[in-house]
Design a protein around this motif. Structure first.
Motif, PDB file in Angstrom:
ATOM      1  N   LYS A  96     -17.549 -24.590   2.078  1.00 27.57           N
ATOM      2  CA  LYS A  96     -16.433 -25.676   2.562  1.00 27.57           C
ATOM      3  C   LYS A  96     -15.117 -25.332   1.690  1.00 27.57           C
ATOM      4  O   LYS A  96     -14.958 -24.729   0.630  1.00 27.57           O
ATOM      5  CB  LYS A  96     -16.692 -27.047   1.624  1.00 27.57           C
ATOM      6  CG  LYS A  96     -17.802 -27.701   2.323  1.00 27.57           C
ATOM      7  CD  LYS A  96     -17.319 -29.061   3.051  1.00 27.57           C
ATOM      8  CE  LYS A  96     -18.117 -29.375   4.141  1.00 27.57           C
ATOM      9  NZ  LYS A  96     -17.776 -30.547   5.094  1.00 27.57           N
ATOM     10  N   GLY A 193     -13.158 -38.695   3.882  1.00 31.48           N
ATOM     11  CA  GLY A 193     -13.884 -38.547   2.388  1.00 31.48           C
ATOM     12  C   GLY A 193     -14.233 -37.229   2.324  1.00 31.48           C
ATOM     13  O   GLY A 193     -14.718 -36.780   1.183  1.00 31.48           O
ATOM     14  N   ILE A 194     -14.278 -36.294   3.330  1.00 27.46           N
ATOM     15  CA  ILE A 194     -14.876 -35.067   3.423  1.00 27.46           C
ATOM     16  C   ILE A 194     -13.758 -34.100   3.737  1.00 27.46           C
ATOM     17  O   ILE A 194     -13.068 -34.473   4.575  1.00 27.46           O
ATOM     18  CB  ILE A 194     -15.997 -34.658   3.908  1.00 27.46           C
ATOM     19  CG1 ILE A 194     -15.748 -34.860   5.672  1.00 27.46           C
ATOM     20  CG2 ILE A 194     -17.260 -35.539   3.479  1.00 27.46           C
ATOM     21  CD1 ILE A 194     -16.770 -34.268   6.411  1.00 27.46           C
ATOM     22  N   ILE A 335     -28.180 -38.082   6.394  1.00 30.08           N
ATOM     23  CA  ILE A 335     -27.595 -39.174   5.983  1.00 30.08           C
ATOM     24  C   ILE A 335     -26.341 -39.488   7.112  1.00 30.08           C
ATOM     25  O   ILE A 335     -25.597 -38.866   7.053  1.00 30.08           O
ATOM     26  CB  ILE A 335     -26.989 -39.479   4.572  1.00 30.08           C
ATOM     27  CG1 ILE A 335     -28.188 -39.050   3.618  1.00 30.08           C
ATOM     28  CG2 ILE A 335     -26.370 -40.829   4.313  1.00 30.08           C
ATOM     29  CD1 ILE A 335     -27.407 -39.058   2.259  1.00 30.08           C
ATOM     30  N   ALA A 338     -22.489 -39.241   6.429  1.00 31.99           N
ATOM     31  CA  ALA A 338     -22.273 -38.633   5.360  1.00 31.99           C
ATOM     32  C   ALA A 338     -21.535 -37.090   5.262  1.00 31.99           C
ATOM     33  O   ALA A 338     -21.255 -36.447   4.583  1.00 31.99           O
ATOM     34  CB  ALA A 338     -23.481 -38.281   4.444  1.00 31.99           C
ATOM     35  N   HIS A 340     -21.492 -33.342   6.318  1.00 32.66           N
ATOM     36  CA  HIS A 340     -22.534 -32.046   6.087  1.00 32.66           C
ATOM     37  C   HIS A 340     -23.270 -32.231   5.042  1.00 32.66           C
ATOM     38  O   HIS A 340     -23.069 -33.088   4.173  1.00 32.66           O
ATOM     39  CB  HIS A 340     -21.680 -30.818   5.997  1.00 32.66           C
ATOM     40  CG  HIS A 340     -20.766 -30.532   7.177  1.00 32.66           C
ATOM     41  ND1 HIS A 340     -19.406 -30.198   7.184  1.00 32.66           N
ATOM     42  CD2 HIS A 340     -21.062 -30.027   8.405  1.00 32.66           C
ATOM     43  CE1 HIS A 340     -19.025 -29.874   8.307  1.00 32.66           C
ATOM     44  NE2 HIS A 340     -19.984 -29.777   9.308  1.00 32.66           N
ATOM     45  N   ASN A 397     -13.643 -35.651  -4.468  1.00 33.03           N
ATOM     46  CA  ASN A 397     -14.866 -35.747  -4.122  1.00 33.03           C
ATOM     47  C   ASN A 397     -15.892 -34.864  -4.216  1.00 33.03           C
ATOM     48  O   ASN A 397     -17.209 -34.938  -4.045  1.00 33.03           O
ATOM     49  CB  ASN A 397     -14.813 -36.205  -2.627  1.00 33.03           C
ATOM     50  CG  ASN A 397     -14.386 -37.820  -2.479  1.00 33.03           C
ATOM     51  OD1 ASN A 397     -13.612 -38.152  -3.137  1.00 33.03           O
ATOM     52  ND2 ASN A 397     -14.106 -38.067  -1.135  1.00 33.03           N
ATOM     53  N   TYR A 398     -15.467 -33.669  -4.568  1.00 34.24           N
ATOM     54  CA  TYR A 398     -16.266 -32.423  -4.791  1.00 34.24           C
ATOM     55  C   TYR A 398     -16.471 -31.826  -6.133  1.00 34.24           C
ATOM     56  O   TYR A 398     -17.117 -31.052  -6.555  1.00 34.24           O
ATOM     57  CB  TYR A 398     -15.535 -31.268  -3.824  1.00 34.24           C
ATOM     58  CG  TYR A 398     -15.747 -31.586  -2.380  1.00 34.24           C
ATOM     59  CD1 TYR A 398     -16.770 -31.032  -1.754  1.00 34.24           C
ATOM     60  CD2 TYR A 398     -14.650 -32.237  -1.827  1.00 34.24           C
ATOM     61  CE1 TYR A 398     -17.081 -31.363  -0.248  1.00 34.24           C
ATOM     62  CE2 TYR A 398     -14.858 -32.474  -0.400  1.00 34.24           C
ATOM     63  CZ  TYR A 398     -16.133 -32.142   0.165  1.00 34.24           C
ATOM     64  OH  TYR A 398     -16.105 -32.436   1.632  1.00 34.24           O
ATOM     65  N   ASN A 417     -21.178 -27.479  -2.780  1.00 32.20           N
ATOM     66  CA  ASN A 417     -20.469 -28.652  -2.350  1.00 32.20           C
ATOM     67  C   ASN A 417     -20.853 -29.289  -1.132  1.00 32.20           C
ATOM     68  O   ASN A 417     -20.024 -30.152  -0.658  1.00 32.20           O
ATOM     69  CB  ASN A 417     -18.969 -28.041  -2.118  1.00 32.20           C
ATOM     70  CG  ASN A 417     -18.399 -27.630  -3.697  1.00 32.20           C
ATOM     71  OD1 ASN A 417     -18.202 -28.600  -4.578  1.00 32.20           O
ATOM     72  ND2 ASN A 417     -17.954 -26.588  -3.769  1.00 32.20           N
ATOM     73  N   ASN A 420     -25.496 -33.973  -0.999  1.00 31.14           N
ATOM     74  CA  ASN A 420     -24.777 -35.292  -0.859  1.00 31.14           C
ATOM     75  C   ASN A 420     -25.491 -36.133  -1.911  1.00 31.14           C
ATOM     76  O   ASN A 420     -26.465 -35.685  -2.436  1.00 31.14           O
ATOM     77  CB  ASN A 420     -25.158 -35.582   0.705  1.00 31.14           C
ATOM     78  CG  ASN A 420     -24.317 -35.378   1.507  1.00 31.14           C
ATOM     79  OD1 ASN A 420     -22.725 -35.161   1.347  1.00 31.14           O
ATOM     80  ND2 ASN A 420     -24.783 -34.993   2.555  1.00 31.14           N
ATOM     81  N   ALA A 421     -25.142 -37.425  -2.039  1.00 32.08           N
ATOM     82  CA  ALA A 421     -25.897 -38.288  -2.998  1.00 32.08           C
ATOM     83  C   ALA A 421     -27.066 -39.089  -2.219  1.00 32.08           C
ATOM     84  O   ALA A 421     -26.860 -39.686  -1.047  1.00 32.08           O
ATOM     85  CB  ALA A 421     -24.508 -39.406  -3.281  1.00 32.08           C
ATOM     86  N   TYR A 480     -25.663 -39.152  -7.810  1.00 32.46           N
ATOM     87  CA  TYR A 480     -24.221 -39.030  -8.247  1.00 32.46           C
ATOM     88  C   TYR A 480     -23.757 -40.032  -9.152  1.00 32.46           C
ATOM     89  O   TYR A 480     -22.540 -40.019  -9.844  1.00 32.46           O
ATOM     90  CB  TYR A 480     -23.278 -39.487  -6.998  1.00 32.46           C
ATOM     91  CG  TYR A 480     -23.152 -38.487  -5.939  1.00 32.46           C
ATOM     92  CD1 TYR A 480     -23.678 -37.084  -5.818  1.00 32.46           C
ATOM     93  CD2 TYR A 480     -22.058 -38.499  -5.102  1.00 32.46           C
ATOM     94  CE1 TYR A 480     -23.771 -36.209  -4.862  1.00 32.46           C
ATOM     95  CE2 TYR A 480     -21.530 -37.388  -4.117  1.00 32.46           C
ATOM     96  CZ  TYR A 480     -22.271 -36.207  -4.235  1.00 32.46           C
ATOM     97  OH  TYR A 480     -22.088 -35.354  -3.181  1.00 32.46           O
ATOM     98  N   TRP A 488     -18.799 -46.626  -3.764  1.00 29.49           N
ATOM     99  CA  TRP A 488     -19.325 -46.354  -2.476  1.00 29.49           C
ATOM    100  C   TRP A 488     -19.528 -47.550  -1.826  1.00 29.49           C
ATOM    101  O   TRP A 488     -19.058 -48.070  -0.659  1.00 29.49           O
ATOM    102  CB  TRP A 488     -20.286 -45.300  -2.289  1.00 29.49           C
ATOM    103  CG  TRP A 488     -20.796 -45.239  -1.008  1.00 29.49           C
ATOM    104  CD1 TRP A 488     -21.948 -45.513  -0.443  1.00 29.49           C
ATOM    105  CD2 TRP A 488     -20.218 -44.614   0.046  1.00 29.49           C
ATOM    106  NE1 TRP A 488     -21.644 -45.203   1.070  1.00 29.49           N
ATOM    107  CE2 TRP A 488     -20.782 -44.622   1.285  1.00 29.49           C
ATOM    108  CE3 TRP A 488     -18.660 -43.963   0.038  1.00 29.49           C
ATOM    109  CZ2 TRP A 488     -20.430 -44.152   2.659  1.00 29.49           C
ATOM    110  CZ3 TRP A 488     -18.230 -43.322   1.296  1.00 29.49           C
ATOM    111  CH2 TRP A 488     -19.166 -43.427   2.481  1.00 29.49           C
TER     112      TRP A 488
END
Ligand code: SAM
Length: 656
Positions: A96, A193-194, A335, A338, A340, A397-398, A417, A420-421, A480, A488
């Motif tokens: 990323k 968010g990404i 998910i 979410a 990637h 966020n990372y 990176n 995910n959660a 997380y 979230w």
């Protein structure tokens, strides 16, 4: 042979020797003794088999890429391929790329703008990313910001960690592709968010042996601008030394010298003494090579072959001193919404260190806050501190943070990176790396966060560890932490799609969908406008000077040939243009471009422009990550990992 194979061989050898012994035994001995020997053999075999199964567990897991100390002295960590690679191959899985949009402006650093002296509070903030970012323009991010000098890219992962050895360049930088991972601002609370800049593998441009360190070009200026490196050879010096030595080689061989004079004598007595007294970048490319080395390079037409041995580590060394960075691949998360996700590239037994990564440390996360603008009395736009930050850079966020500290730690490693959660299905945990590994200095866990402001190098590192056996292809999940989970849930509850979202389509998606569809003229657009976030750009080749540049390189007879061959280069995405007329029969356009020269503006019309020279781009600040309601929250540093010395709670700048 791997360790299981060796063990099996040992078992067979051992049982063979036991058999031989039993042949030597007096066959007339009682059957009881003979049977007890068999019994012992059986016990020995069982014992060996049980050792075999423990050894199997400890067997080395495959790994194609390692991070370990660089072969360049004092260059920190480097990246190594454990498998031989050929020119044209790919390396890694891509990582990323995270845009830092107007970061200096948002942090209040106006140090290059003297008109603001006395009008605003200047903040000279510690920017730990400064040695780890790329210009956003070369990464295809120029349309994210109006401040073209203040769009940078934090780009963790393989491509970013590769060192530069100008004599042995073996990979080239890749450019991430824009990919929103199926998130739409109409439907998904996670939109924005990404980062949509998704990694692509790095390309190999020179054969690399197994164990070879990877090197890419940083540009000669990177070295010439750092005098403490001394007169190290630049790219042209390696080419020059090859030419020079080829000439010398030819000369020596055409001289027909007396037998007692050898080629190496001429090299030793003539060239090396000159090298000693003349500190030239070109001659320095000879290092300590002797004449037979140089002749080999001349014959191969490649000086790199002389540098390769010192730039190669054994696989055992890498396994012992390095960390694998190749157990993670990425793809769409399982998910929904979410983006990637990270997946296991191979089976990973419980306890495996899936990867280890250095961390970039922000002593105070508030420097990543984002502010609305306000106009000063001299008409300059500055950040509105009074109102406070409306959001934070998507980088947050990372990274890892905790409600009890201002410290924010951003992993610089490969693949991580993408993780995910998922609290209930977490199969990975993080832990501090061992002291000394991947730059981790455990003494830093006892330091006050302010102490971190004086260090630009990475000093902390974490490992990602498998909590259970993970199968190849399984998605990797991390817990997380409480604060993230709560944030979230609240975000999803409060989330409402923004206005105008129905018509929104990013320029990348629009171009992919409509690249063959005629473009509407200005007049048609009055009736039927394009979505507000889109602007039209014409290919840079329309502008004569740029075309001459390209033509010089490629000798294209037809300016538009260039577009077929090289496409739209990210660094030069073209010029804003208006569509004046369309000729539907020939599918060509008349377009106008505004030029400014010597402070004067004028409009120039270009005729017969083909469709492929026209493209859509995003207006600055319109893609999802700029949405005011985009999710922002760091991943939690687990409570038990947070050092007491970092529990400062209150931000130095007090804005967050
Ligand atoms: C470290 S990134 C993980 C990779 C990210 N999915 C991507 O595509 O770049 C963390 C961000 O991913 C998203 N994310 C992670 N786990 C999620 C989940 N369980 N549900 C929704 N979004 C999630 C959130 O935007 C979060 O801030």
């Amino acid at each position: 042979m791997n360790s299981i194979g060796k063990l099996q061989q040992r078992n067979t050898e051992q049982s063979r020797s036991m058999d031989e012994q039993s042949h030597d035994t007096d066959r007339r001995k009682s059957s009881f003794i003979w049977n007890s020997r068999h019994l012992m053999q059986l016990v020995a075999l069982i014992l060996l088999a049980s050792t075999a199964s423990t050894t199997t567990l400890a067997t080395r897991i495959d790994c194609d890429l390692y991070i370990a100390e660089s072969t360049i002295p004092n260059a920190g960590l480097g990246i190594y391929t454990a498998v031989a690679k050929s020119s044209g191959d790919n390396i890694g899985n891509g990582d990323k790329a995270i845009p830092l949009v107007d970061m200096l402006w948002h942090a209040g650093d106006y140090s290059d703008d003297e008109t603001l002296v006395g009008e605003v509070e200047y903040v000279h903030f510690f920017n730990p990313t400064q040695d780890y970012v790329w210009h956003g323009i070369g990464m295809g991010m120029d349309f994210e910001s109006e401040l073209q000098d203040d769009i940078t890219t934090f780009w963790p992962g393989v491509d970013a960690m590769i060192n530069c050895n100008l004599g042995l360049l073996n990979v080239i930088k890749s450019t991430p592709k824009y990919d929103e991972a199926g998130l739409h601002r109409n439907l998904h609370p996670g939109a924005g968010g990404i980062t949509p800049y998704d990694g692509v593998p790095t390309k190999v441009v020179r054969d690399i042996p197994a164990g070879g360190e990877l090197f890419k070009h940083y540009g000669d200026e990177w070295f010439s601008g750092r005098p403490h490196f001394g007169n190290i050879p630049l790219s042209a010096d390696y080419e020059a030394i090859l030419e020079l030595m080829t000439g010398l080689h030819k000369m020596i061989h055409s001289l027909g010298m007396p037998e007692h004079i050898s080629s190496s004598m001429i090299y030793d007595d003539l060239v090396l003494p000159i090298k000693k007294i003349w500190n030239s970048r070109t001659l320095n490319a000879l290092f300590d090579f002797d004449w037979s080395d140089v002749e080999a390079a001349v014959e191969a037409r490649d000086f790199g072959i002389l540098l390769q041995p010192n730039a190669t580590r054994s696989l055992d060394w890498l396994d012992e001193h390095g960390k694998c960075i190749d157990h993670i691949v990425h793809g769409p998360s399982t998910i929904e919404g979410a983006g990637h996700g990270a997946f296991a590239k191979r089976d990973l037994p419980k306890g495996t260190i899936i990867t280890g990564t250095p961390l970039i440390h922000f002593p105070d996360r508030s420097v990543l806050g984002m502010y609305e603008p306000r106009t000063t009395s001299t008409g300059r736009m500055v950040r509105d501190v009074e109102k406070g930050p409306y959001s934070e850079q998507v980088l947050v966020n990372y990274c890892f943070g905790h409600p009890d500290t201002t410290v924010l730690l951003c992993p610089y490693g490969a693949g991580v990176n993408y993780i995910n959660a998922n609290r209930t299905q977490a199969n990975v945990k993080v832990q501090w790396a061992q002291d000394g590994q991947t730059n981790h200095k455990s003494a830093w866990l006892l330091k006050d966060p302010q102490y971190m402001e004086f260090e630009y190098r990475t000093m902390l590192a974490i490992d990602y560890v498998a909590l259970r056996d993970i199968n190849e292809g399984e998605e990797l999940f991390l817990d997380y932490g409480d604060a993230w989970e709560q944030a979230w849930v609240e975000h999803v509850k409060a989330w409402k799609a923004v206005e105008g979202r129905e018509e929104y389509i990013s320029a990348t998606q629009f171009n992919a969908k409509y690249s063959d569809t005629p473009v509407r003229t200005l007049e048609e657009q009055n009736e039927n406008p394009y979505p507000k976030n889109l602007a039209i750009n014409c290919h840079p080749v329309l502008v004569e000077s740029v075309f001459l540049d390209y033509n010089h390189e490629g000798n294209y007879a037809d300016p538009y040939d260039f577009i077929d061959k090289a496409g739209w280069i990210p660094e030069k995405k073209g010029f804003p243009c208006d569509i004046v007329k369309r000729d539907s029969a020939t599918e060509t356009y008349e377009v106008s471009i505004n030029y400014t020269e010597n402070d004067e503006s004028y409009v120039k019309f270009h005729k017969d422009v083909p469709r492929k020279a026209i493209s859509f781009v995003d207006h600055p600040y319109t893609t999802d990550m700029h949405l005011p309601n985009a999710f922002r929250h760091p991943i939690g540093i687990p409570d038990e990992m947070l050092p007491d010395a970092w529990r400062n709670k209150v931000s130095q700048y007090n804005h967050l």
